[in-house]
Write an enzyme that holds these catalytic residues in place. Structure first.
Site, PDB file in Angstrom:
ATOM      1  N   GLU A   1     -10.131 -16.946 -45.944  1.00  0.00           N
ATOM      2  CA  GLU A   1     -11.012 -17.599 -44.957  1.00  0.00           C
ATOM      3  C   GLU A   1     -11.193 -19.064 -45.326  1.00  0.00           C
ATOM      4  O   GLU A   1     -10.873 -19.491 -46.432  1.00  0.00           O
ATOM      5  CB  GLU A   1     -12.396 -16.925 -44.944  1.00  0.00           C
ATOM      6  CG  GLU A   1     -12.608 -15.939 -43.799  1.00  0.00           C
ATOM      7  CD  GLU A   1     -12.886 -16.632 -42.456  1.00  0.00           C
ATOM      8  OE1 GLU A   1     -12.765 -17.870 -42.371  1.00  0.00           O
ATOM      9  OE2 GLU A   1     -13.210 -15.906 -41.500  1.00  0.00           O
TER      10      GLU A   1
ATOM     11  N   ARG B   1     -25.256 -12.629 -45.792  1.00  0.00           N
ATOM     12  CA  ARG B   1     -24.444 -13.530 -46.607  1.00  0.00           C
ATOM     13  C   ARG B   1     -23.990 -14.694 -45.743  1.00  0.00           C
ATOM     14  O   ARG B   1     -24.023 -14.635 -44.522  1.00  0.00           O
ATOM     15  CB  ARG B   1     -23.231 -12.816 -47.205  1.00  0.00           C
ATOM     16  CG  ARG B   1     -22.169 -12.394 -46.197  1.00  0.00           C
ATOM     17  CD  ARG B   1     -20.857 -12.106 -46.925  1.00  0.00           C
ATOM     18  NE  ARG B   1     -19.839 -11.489 -46.110  1.00  0.00           N
ATOM     19  CZ  ARG B   1     -18.981 -12.156 -45.326  1.00  0.00           C
ATOM     20  NH1 ARG B   1     -19.085 -13.478 -45.198  1.00  0.00           N
ATOM     21  NH2 ARG B   1     -18.050 -11.517 -44.648  1.00  0.00           N
TER      22      ARG B   1
ATOM     23  N   ASN C   1     -21.293 -17.126 -44.045  1.00  0.00           N
ATOM     24  CA  ASN C   1     -19.959 -16.960 -43.496  1.00  0.00           C
ATOM     25  C   ASN C   1     -19.359 -18.355 -43.381  1.00  0.00           C
ATOM     26  O   ASN C   1     -19.467 -19.130 -44.327  1.00  0.00           O
ATOM     27  CB  ASN C   1     -20.022 -16.165 -42.176  1.00  0.00           C
ATOM     28  CG  ASN C   1     -18.691 -15.581 -41.814  1.00  0.00           C
ATOM     29  OD1 ASN C   1     -18.029 -15.021 -42.680  1.00  0.00           O
ATOM     30  ND2 ASN C   1     -18.282 -15.713 -40.586  1.00  0.00           N
TER      31      ASN C   1
ATOM     32  N   GLU D   1     -23.025  -5.557 -43.616  1.00  0.00           N
ATOM     33  CA  GLU D   1     -21.987  -4.691 -43.036  1.00  0.00           C
ATOM     34  C   GLU D   1     -22.125  -3.297 -43.653  1.00  0.00           C
ATOM     35  O   GLU D   1     -21.590  -3.050 -44.732  1.00  0.00           O
ATOM     36  CB  GLU D   1     -20.597  -5.235 -43.378  1.00  0.00           C
ATOM     37  CG  GLU D   1     -20.205  -6.487 -42.631  1.00  0.00           C
ATOM     38  CD  GLU D   1     -18.936  -7.106 -43.194  1.00  0.00           C
ATOM     39  OE1 GLU D   1     -17.880  -6.930 -42.593  1.00  0.00           O
ATOM     40  OE2 GLU D   1     -19.015  -7.764 -44.252  1.00  0.00           O
TER      41      GLU D   1
ATOM     42  N   ASN E   1     -19.422 -18.653 -37.083  1.00  0.00           N
ATOM     43  CA  ASN E   1     -18.026 -19.035 -37.294  1.00  0.00           C
ATOM     44  C   ASN E   1     -17.713 -20.344 -36.584  1.00  0.00           C
ATOM     45  O   ASN E   1     -18.525 -20.898 -35.853  1.00  0.00           O
ATOM     46  CB  ASN E   1     -17.112 -17.921 -36.754  1.00  0.00           C
ATOM     47  CG  ASN E   1     -16.662 -16.981 -37.849  1.00  0.00           C
ATOM     48  OD1 ASN E   1     -16.212 -17.412 -38.902  1.00  0.00           O
ATOM     49  ND2 ASN E   1     -16.794 -15.686 -37.607  1.00  0.00           N
TER      50      ASN E   1
ATOM     51  N   ASP F   1     -12.794 -16.225 -34.295  1.00  0.00           N
ATOM     52  CA  ASP F   1     -13.250 -16.369 -35.686  1.00  0.00           C
ATOM     53  C   ASP F   1     -13.277 -17.857 -36.019  1.00  0.00           C
ATOM     54  O   ASP F   1     -14.023 -18.591 -35.377  1.00  0.00           O
ATOM     55  CB  ASP F   1     -12.344 -15.522 -36.588  1.00  0.00           C
ATOM     56  CG  ASP F   1     -12.928 -15.295 -37.967  1.00  0.00           C
ATOM     57  OD1 ASP F   1     -13.733 -16.117 -38.413  1.00  0.00           O
ATOM     58  OD2 ASP F   1     -12.561 -14.308 -38.615  1.00  0.00           O
TER      59      ASP F   1
HETATM   60 ZN    ZN Z   1     -14.642 -16.581 -40.104  1.00  0.00          ZN
END
Ligand code: ZN
Length: 309
Positions: free
Chosen positions: A11, A103, A105, A123, A160, A212
């Site tokens: 990521e 958390r 991202n 999650e 995101n 994303d």
């Molecule tokens: Zn992402």
């Protein structure tokens, strides 16, 4: 073309134009990674903590980075070489103190050097996130001393995809749960955002996968990673128009950044985390960074962050 060995959940690609290197994180092995593209040399440092969600170099401080670790923004010193044992970051700011299972991202730096980072809920199982637990924050050192942490959005599913237009007037943002790219008016001086409105809707355009990470090219078009869609799409957000797609041999496409000597290579991070053995056999390079060339467009180098100290 595959340009790295796989990590679990790649990521947050960041192109460092000075080093001609791509930085990215592996959220699940909580590491920061560097890929020197001229030699293919790939190095990694594990950070002490539960998750590592983005990494950005600090402006004019070689070897110093701002790294999201769990719910902290930490300053991390890294030589760029492979490290045995974890690195310990120095926490600079923390968020979501009332939601300890959240958390960080995705995070990015705006054109003024101000760091932005968003969060997401826990999650309970892979692929299911408790909705509306996340928020979007910015971080900058305050003229009065200390760090100014500002909450801009809340009730976010998965924060995101942050980018800014070259005239600094607009920020594009993705809450993955909305299946949309949104536009917001942006004030570079105050760092305020306003007038959030849809710019591109995945559902309306029948796009496979969920939005994303994303990046912007010099024409103002967006390149959006489609998690679960084996593709990156490119769109004109001013016209709500789907311009095209790039199919990738990995289903879980997480984020994109332009890089390379001419800033015309699109680097794409992917994930192998949570894939079944059958899926992994079909997509053996899942988790790797891919480089896409010949697109005929250029991007901008990654923006480094103004120090928070
Ligand atoms: Zn992402």
């Amino acid at each position: 073309m595959v340009v790295s060995s796989p990590v679990l959940l790649g990521e947050g690609p960041h192109w460092d134009d000075v080093e001609q290197a791509l930085y990215f994180v592996d959220i699940k092995s909580h590491s920061i990674n560097r890929l020197k593209v001229s030699t293919g040399e790939q190095t990694q440092a594990v950070i002490d903590g539960t998750s590592v969600d983005f990494v950005v170099p600090i402006w004019q401080k070689p070897g110093l980075f701002l790294v999201a670790v769990g719910l902290n923004v930490s300053e991390v010193e890294w030589s760029g070489e492979d490290i045995e044992g974890p690195l310990f970051g120095k926490p600079m700011a923390s968020v979501d103190s009332d939601k300890p299972d959240n958390r960080f991202n995705d995070g990015k730096v705006d054109p003024s050097g101000r760091l932005w980072g968003g969060t997401m809920g826990p999650e309970p199982e892979v692929g299911h996130v408790v909705p509306r637990q996340g928020s979007l924050y910015s971080f900058e050192s305050s003229p009065k001393g200390g760090i100014n942490v500002k909450m801009h959005l809340t009730g976010v599913d998965i924060s995101n995809g942050l980018v800014w237009t070259s005239d600094n007037s607009t920020m594009y943002y993705i809450d993955t749960g909305t299946d949309r790219v949104d536009a917001l008016d942006f004030d570079i001086v105050t760092g305020e955002i306003s007038n959030r409105r849809p710019a591109f809707d995945f559902t309306g355009h029948n796009v496979t996968g969920h939005p994303d990470g994303m990046t912007i090219d010099t024409d103002g078009n967006l390149w959006v990673a489609c998690f679960g869609g084996s593709q990156v799409i490119y769109v004109d957000p001013r016209e709500d128009e789907l311009l095209g797609r790039i199919i990738l041999p990995a289903e879980r496409v997480t984020s994109v950044a332009f890089g390379g000597r001419n800033l015309d290579v699109l680097y794409v991070t992917t994930s192998r985390f949570g894939l079944t053995p059958e899926q992994l056999a079909e997509q053996p390079n899942a988790g790797s960074v891919f480089a896409v060339t010949g697109l005929g467009v250029k991007g901008l180098p990654g923006q480094s962050a103004i120090s928070l100290t």
